[in-house]
Design an enzyme around this catalytic site. Structure first.
Site, PDB file in Angstrom:
ATOM      1  N   LYS A 186       0.700  -1.286   0.024  1.00 40.48           N
ATOM      2  CA  LYS A 186      -0.084   0.005   0.059  1.00 40.48           C
ATOM      3  C   LYS A 186       0.935   1.256   0.066  1.00 40.48           C
ATOM      4  O   LYS A 186       2.219   1.354   0.404  1.00 40.48           O
ATOM      5  CB  LYS A 186      -1.024  -0.055   1.085  1.00 40.48           C
ATOM      6  CG  LYS A 186      -2.010  -0.932   1.179  1.00 40.48           C
ATOM      7  CD  LYS A 186      -3.090  -0.955   0.029  1.00 40.48           C
ATOM      8  CE  LYS A 186      -4.402  -1.625   0.198  1.00 40.48           C
ATOM      9  NZ  LYS A 186      -4.027  -3.427   0.243  1.00 40.48           N
ATOM     10  N   ASN A 187       0.233   2.580  -0.208  1.00 46.49           N
ATOM     11  CA  ASN A 187       0.935   3.633  -0.284  1.00 46.49           C
ATOM     12  C   ASN A 187       1.704   3.654   1.112  1.00 46.49           C
ATOM     13  O   ASN A 187       2.659   4.561   1.159  1.00 46.49           O
ATOM     14  CB  ASN A 187       0.157   4.673  -0.763  1.00 46.49           C
ATOM     15  CG  ASN A 187      -0.466   4.710  -2.005  1.00 46.49           C
ATOM     16  OD1 ASN A 187      -0.485   3.588  -2.642  1.00 46.49           O
ATOM     17  ND2 ASN A 187      -0.758   5.942  -2.702  1.00 46.49           N
TER      18      ASN A 187
END
Length: 364
Positions: free
Chosen positions: A185-186
């Site tokens: 994920k970011n």
């Protein structure tokens, strides 16, 4: 080989900070919850513009506990989209409630707000929009519908750390917001992790108990809870990485803008940013009628890609009992046949990005 995501490159860029934080966490011996997790909860909730943050072990657990805190029970219905990772729907089923699907808007890939009202019944208790690929759902109409029908809004923001809807950070817009810290994920942990954010103190207190065996204090079990606690190490790691999220987001948006320009002459559809949206590009997905051929040709040129997602949830065998059929959600089904996710990470070099774009152009 150009990787789809390069976690080693990210780690190397912050290695000294991460190693220091990990060693300090180990020395503290606070391996489950503890001071690092408490600090992360305060920092991340503030970052989202919410009053409370409750850290858990996965994004799926965040969704599950948010639904339970909102009072979702067996027999209730929760409206969401079939074009999402299966965890969105699984969490609804964990509560005993029934997922009710609404098709996506074919441009944004998020829930089509024009179809929500027709899906509401006497048993509907919540709407669960998904901020897919890092683009917010159209929250204004969703909140308006929710207010008129007395429904809870739970945001699935697992792919949308720092995304904004009309200037407001996602997660803090509905009644509860749920994030995943899966490594890719970011904002990713070095393992699993998740967070619920909310402005409602009652929801926050209930989730705090539910994640830790329903305890009000040690060995005093008020609720039938779960072991959904975050590890102290993940709290320490995520606190370091949160300090870099703005920079990484700017890099992703710059890479997406460059892809848009480079692929203007390719026979693919590039992502459309909606006028209300600050897109954070967890995924940069193009569309092609010849998606599988394109993916194979990129693979032959040593370019890794992904498909998010090849089978919408209503057509997954595990959810056949919901009674949906092929053709029920044509936009979700079309997207599942056509989307292809290109390499996207903050450290992607200009040279590699150009190579990806030229390979797409030559293959379409």
């Amino acid at each position: 080989m150009i990787p789809f995501v390069d976690l080693k490159a990210q780690y190397n860029s912050i290695k000294n900070e991460i190693d220091t934080a990990v060693f300090q966490a180990l020395d503290s011996t606070q391996f489950v919850l503890g001071s690092e997790v408490v600090a992360l909860e305060a920092e991340f909730s503030h970052y989202c513009g919410a009053d409370y943050g409750i850290a858990v072990n996965t994004g799926t657990s965040a969704l599950h506990l948010a639904l339970l805190a909102a009072g979702i029970n067996p027999g209730d219905e929760v409206i969401t989209t079939p074009f999402t990772f299966v965890a969105t729907v699984a969490a609804i089923c964990y509560t005993g409630a029934t997922p009710v699907f609404v098709d996506i808007d074919p441009i944004s890939y998020t829930i089509d707000v024009r179809q929500i009202e027709a899906a509401i019944t006497a048993r509907t208790k919540a709407i669960l929009p998904v901020h897919l690929y890092g683009q917010p759902a159209d929250m204004g109409p969703i909140l308006d519908i929710a207010r008129r029908y007395g429904l809870i809004v739970i945001e699935d923001a697992a792919q949308a750390h720092r995304a904004e809807y009309k200037g407001q950070r996602v997660g803090s817009i509905g009644d509860l917001g749920c994030f995943s810290f899966y490594p890719g994920k970011n904002l990713g942990a070095y393992g699993e992790g998740g967070m619920v954010v909310t402005n409602n103190p009652e929801y926050a207190h209930k989730i705090e108990m539910l994640r830790d065996w329903g305890q009000k204090r040690k060995y005093h079990h008020v609720l039938k809870g779960y072991n959904y606690r975050m590890d102290g190490l993940q709290g320490a790691i995520l606190r370091v990485k949160l300090r870099h999220l703005d920079q990484w987001t700017q890099a992703r948006r710059a890479i997406a803008a460059e892809y848009d320009q480079l692929l203007a002459k390719a026979d693919v559809i590039t992502p459309k940013v909606m006028p209300y949206s600050h897109h954070v590009y967890h995924i940069y997905a193009v569309r092609s009628k010849s998606r599988d051929t394109l993916q194979q040709q990129l693979h032959e040129q040593e370019i890794q890609t992904g498909i998010h997602y090849p089978i919408p949830v209503h057509l997954q065998p595990a959810y056949a009992d919901l009674g949906y059929q092929l053709g029920d959600f044509p936009h979700s089904e079309a997207a599942s046949r056509e989307v292809l996710s290109l390499p996207m990470f903050a450290e992607l070099s200009t040279e590699s990005q150009t190579q990806v774009a030229m390979a797409v152009i030559s293959s379409t």
